[in-house]
Write a protein that holds these residues in place. Sequence first.
Motif, PDB file in Angstrom:
ATOM      1  N   LEU A  56       0.807  -1.212   0.000  1.00  0.00           N
ATOM      2  CA  LEU A  56       0.000   0.000   0.000  1.00  0.00           C
ATOM      3  C   LEU A  56       0.846   1.270   0.000  1.00  0.00           C
ATOM      4  O   LEU A  56       0.581   2.207  -0.750  1.00  0.00           O
ATOM      5  N   ILE A  57       1.875   1.304   0.862  1.00  0.00           N
ATOM      6  CA  ILE A  57       2.669   2.529   0.999  1.00  0.00           C
ATOM      7  C   ILE A  57       3.811   2.565  -0.013  1.00  0.00           C
ATOM      8  O   ILE A  57       3.990   3.542  -0.740  1.00  0.00           O
ATOM      9  N   GLY A  58       4.594   1.489  -0.059  1.00  0.00           N
ATOM     10  CA  GLY A  58       5.785   1.485  -0.909  1.00  0.00           C
ATOM     11  C   GLY A  58       5.509   1.383  -2.391  1.00  0.00           C
ATOM     12  O   GLY A  58       6.274   1.891  -3.210  1.00  0.00           O
ATOM     13  N   TYR A  59       4.401   0.721  -2.743  1.00  0.00           N
ATOM     14  CA  TYR A  59       4.137   0.480  -4.156  1.00  0.00           C
ATOM     15  C   TYR A  59       2.906   1.195  -4.688  1.00  0.00           C
ATOM     16  O   TYR A  59       2.623   1.114  -5.889  1.00  0.00           O
ATOM     17  N   PHE A  60       2.147   1.893  -3.811  1.00  0.00           N
ATOM     18  CA  PHE A  60       1.015   2.649  -4.334  1.00  0.00           C
ATOM     19  C   PHE A  60       1.020   4.104  -3.875  1.00  0.00           C
ATOM     20  O   PHE A  60       1.175   5.019  -4.689  1.00  0.00           O
ATOM     21  N   PHE A  85       0.160  -3.098  -8.052  1.00  0.00           N
ATOM     22  CA  PHE A  85       0.120  -1.871  -7.252  1.00  0.00           C
ATOM     23  C   PHE A  85       1.052  -0.807  -7.818  1.00  0.00           C
ATOM     24  O   PHE A  85       0.707   0.388  -7.828  1.00  0.00           O
ATOM     25  N   SER A  86       2.225  -1.221  -8.291  1.00  0.00           N
ATOM     26  CA  SER A  86       3.180  -0.260  -8.840  1.00  0.00           C
ATOM     27  C   SER A  86       2.618   0.403 -10.097  1.00  0.00           C
ATOM     28  O   SER A  86       2.680   1.629 -10.248  1.00  0.00           O
ATOM     29  N   ASN A  87       2.057  -0.403 -10.995  1.00  0.00           N
ATOM     30  CA  ASN A  87       1.468   0.164 -12.193  1.00  0.00           C
ATOM     31  C   ASN A  87       0.216   0.970 -11.869  1.00  0.00           C
ATOM     32  O   ASN A  87      -0.064   1.968 -12.528  1.00  0.00           O
ATOM     33  N   ALA A  88      -0.530   0.522 -10.856  1.00  0.00           N
ATOM     34  CA  ALA A  88      -1.734   1.258 -10.458  1.00  0.00           C
ATOM     35  C   ALA A  88      -1.385   2.661  -9.988  1.00  0.00           C
ATOM     36  O   ALA A  88      -2.148   3.609 -10.212  1.00  0.00           O
ATOM     37  N   SER A  89      -0.236   2.804  -9.337  1.00  0.00           N
ATOM     38  CA  SER A  89       0.173   4.129  -8.866  1.00  0.00           C
ATOM     39  C   SER A  89       0.385   5.078 -10.040  1.00  0.00           C
ATOM     40  O   SER A  89      -0.016   6.241 -10.000  1.00  0.00           O
ATOM     41  N   THR A 138      14.267   5.168 -12.921  1.00  0.00           N
ATOM     42  CA  THR A 138      14.992   3.922 -13.169  1.00  0.00           C
ATOM     43  C   THR A 138      15.029   3.077 -11.905  1.00  0.00           C
ATOM     44  O   THR A 138      14.838   1.854 -11.948  1.00  0.00           O
ATOM     45  N   ALA A 139      15.262   3.729 -10.755  1.00  0.00           N
ATOM     46  CA  ALA A 139      15.253   3.003  -9.482  1.00  0.00           C
ATOM     47  C   ALA A 139      13.847   2.507  -9.152  1.00  0.00           C
ATOM     48  O   ALA A 139      13.655   1.348  -8.767  1.00  0.00           O
ATOM     49  N   HIS A 140      12.870   3.379  -9.297  1.00  0.00           N
ATOM     50  CA  HIS A 140      11.469   3.015  -9.026  1.00  0.00           C
ATOM     51  C   HIS A 140      11.035   1.832  -9.887  1.00  0.00           C
ATOM     52  O   HIS A 140      10.408   0.886  -9.389  1.00  0.00           O
ATOM     53  N   SER A 141      11.367   1.855 -11.162  1.00  0.00           N
ATOM     54  CA  SER A 141      10.945   0.805 -12.085  1.00  0.00           C
ATOM     55  C   SER A 141      11.640  -0.522 -11.816  1.00  0.00           C
ATOM     56  O   SER A 141      11.132  -1.579 -12.209  1.00  0.00           O
ATOM     57  N   SER A 142      12.788  -0.484 -11.155  1.00  0.00           N
ATOM     58  CA  SER A 142      13.541  -1.705 -10.867  1.00  0.00           C
ATOM     59  C   SER A 142      12.977  -2.481  -9.685  1.00  0.00           C
ATOM     60  O   SER A 142      13.307  -3.662  -9.505  1.00  0.00           O
ATOM     61  N   MET A 143      12.133  -1.846  -8.886  1.00  0.00           N
ATOM     62  CA  MET A 143      11.755  -2.416  -7.603  1.00  0.00           C
ATOM     63  C   MET A 143      10.963  -3.716  -7.711  1.00  0.00           C
ATOM     64  O   MET A 143      11.164  -4.631  -6.915  1.00  0.00           O
ATOM     65  N   VAL A 144      10.048  -3.819  -8.662  1.00  0.00           N
ATOM     66  CA  VAL A 144       9.258  -5.049  -8.772  1.00  0.00           C
ATOM     67  C   VAL A 144      10.171  -6.242  -9.047  1.00  0.00           C
ATOM     68  O   VAL A 144      10.037  -7.294  -8.409  1.00  0.00           O
ATOM     69  N   ALA A 145      11.090  -6.084  -9.965  1.00  0.00           N
ATOM     70  CA  ALA A 145      11.986  -7.189 -10.321  1.00  0.00           C
ATOM     71  C   ALA A 145      12.960  -7.527  -9.202  1.00  0.00           C
ATOM     72  O   ALA A 145      13.416  -8.672  -9.094  1.00  0.00           O
ATOM     73  N   THR A 160      10.013   0.229   0.823  1.00  0.00           N
ATOM     74  CA  THR A 160      10.320  -0.810  -0.155  1.00  0.00           C
ATOM     75  C   THR A 160      11.569  -1.550   0.295  1.00  0.00           C
ATOM     76  O   THR A 160      12.289  -1.108   1.192  1.00  0.00           O
ATOM     77  N   ARG A 161      11.809  -2.702  -0.361  1.00  0.00           N
ATOM     78  CA  ARG A 161      12.973  -3.515   0.023  1.00  0.00           C
ATOM     79  C   ARG A 161      13.425  -4.353  -1.164  1.00  0.00           C
ATOM     80  O   ARG A 161      12.602  -4.885  -1.908  1.00  0.00           O
ATOM     81  N   GLU A 162      14.732  -4.463  -1.349  1.00  0.00           N
ATOM     82  CA  GLU A 162      15.309  -5.253  -2.438  1.00  0.00           C
ATOM     83  C   GLU A 162      15.750  -6.620  -1.923  1.00  0.00           C
ATOM     84  O   GLU A 162      16.918  -6.836  -1.608  1.00  0.00           O
TER      85      GLU A 162
END
Length: 534
Positions: A27-31, A173-177, A151-158, A237-239
């Motif tokens: 909810l917070i990190g990805y939206f 959630f990331s795309n929904a944001s 670039t950093a934001h887009s890398s998070m899901v992977a 978020t977390r890697e």
Amino acid sequence: MQSNQFFDSAIARTKITSAKVKSKELLIGYFVGPFLALLSNAIFGAYLNRYYSDVIGWTETSRFGIFSAIIPVTSVLFVILGNLFVGRLIDRTRTSQGKARPYMFISAPLLVIAIAFLFLTPTTLSPMVQMIWIGISYNLYYAVAFPFFYTAHSSMVALSTRNSNDRGKLATFSNASGVAAIGIGGSILVPIFLQGFLFVSNNGAIDRVASFNNWRIMMIILCIVTFFAVLLEYYFTRERITEENVKLAITEEKISMKKQITGCVSSAYWWLIIAYFLFFQFGGLVKNGSMGYYARWMFDSVTDEKSAGIAMGMLGLIGGIPTAIGMLFAWPIAHKLGKRNAVLFGMIISVIGGLVSFIDVNNLFVVSAGLILKGIGSIPAMYVTLALLSDVLDHLEAKNGFRSDGFTMSVYGSIMVGLMGLGSGFINALLTASGYDPTAAVQSDTVQGVLALAFLGIELICYAGIVILMIFLNVEKHIEEDQKKIVAFQKERVLSAGGEWIDPEERLRLEEEEAERKAEALRELKKLSKDKKN
């Protein structure tokens, strides 16, 4: 940046300690964080070109010549170089907080500075000075500041998890944001409530001085919101994938840029997913960038900026409702049909919707009906394709023996950001060539024709192209085999280094138990502290 004391300190530590993806991270990190962080960029996508053309006046041939068409296009080179640079930094970075997230943190002050410069163009100076200012400020934002974040934001899901189901949720959630930022912010709230404020109308013409001053107020608000939103995403978020090698004590080989590129471009799946993002983004950017013009000039009921804002808000709302509701169904549909199939069938529905809109391009109800169909069809494409990209990255890792996140996400970022310049240049070239006049009461048939092409036609063509691409993008059939190969690579490296190998499932269980113990200890400490105060 192999290590950094700041990112090893407590102040930079992520607030996400769970080994598994949980609701707070979703909810917070990805939206919430990304939604607010992307809001300014969504507003720029919808209005920056109109700000330049109608407030600054850069489509006036006498003042700027072909500058308005040239500068966004030529800036694409700098945008690409900026994204490649950040992607390379990510590939070479290892900290306790990951390799991508540190650049998200760094982007917060950079974005504030860049946003401010976009709207501080000195309007009282010569056109030459204004052109130089616009060129520098445009590239400061799109080629420097935004690539650090995006670039950093887009890398998070992977990089967040290897669990396919959790990755699908994060991608949704990331795309929904991003969808919400464009749909709610750029296409609904701002047009309905702020368009008359940002484009002050005086007897049907734009009051440039008043509009310019109001945009400065908007600039301050966007700077504040963006700064805190980026930090919100960073802290929640977390890697986990980046942490794997650290926890397993695996010494990673430094992969050269040439090897990274070769590993990517040798895969047909990589080219297909990159082509998908190219088509999807270009079509969407041209549509969104031309929506303000279309709403203002294509409907007979629209006579001023206020009614144009309402019409634009309606278009955004009508097109956005299906995609907003679709967030609830995107992943279940993709889970049942497969991500590729869901996108493929959805795009076919979108193409049909695009054709419906052309029945009568001046009729709000007909255009809206087509937008609704197009919105329904685009649901899987909007929400699950980052998960599909993650599958491609895992496939490359299984094939090559190393990850290609940095280079791939820099190319992805170049497409998502760089195409904004191409889209703006394309729109400006059409407007300039067709004789667009922001002071006119009614635009010519030629102008209306190019607006129909930009708002309805280009995206339709791109979606038809995506249908063809999806037929061949069947990377999901390799998922199980790829995961086995990746685990085998890790086991070999750990054992060869003299370490102890623990199966991923057991490692995840132990880590989750440790996280729960620490959380329980923290709760007990807070309770004890509260009892002492009482």
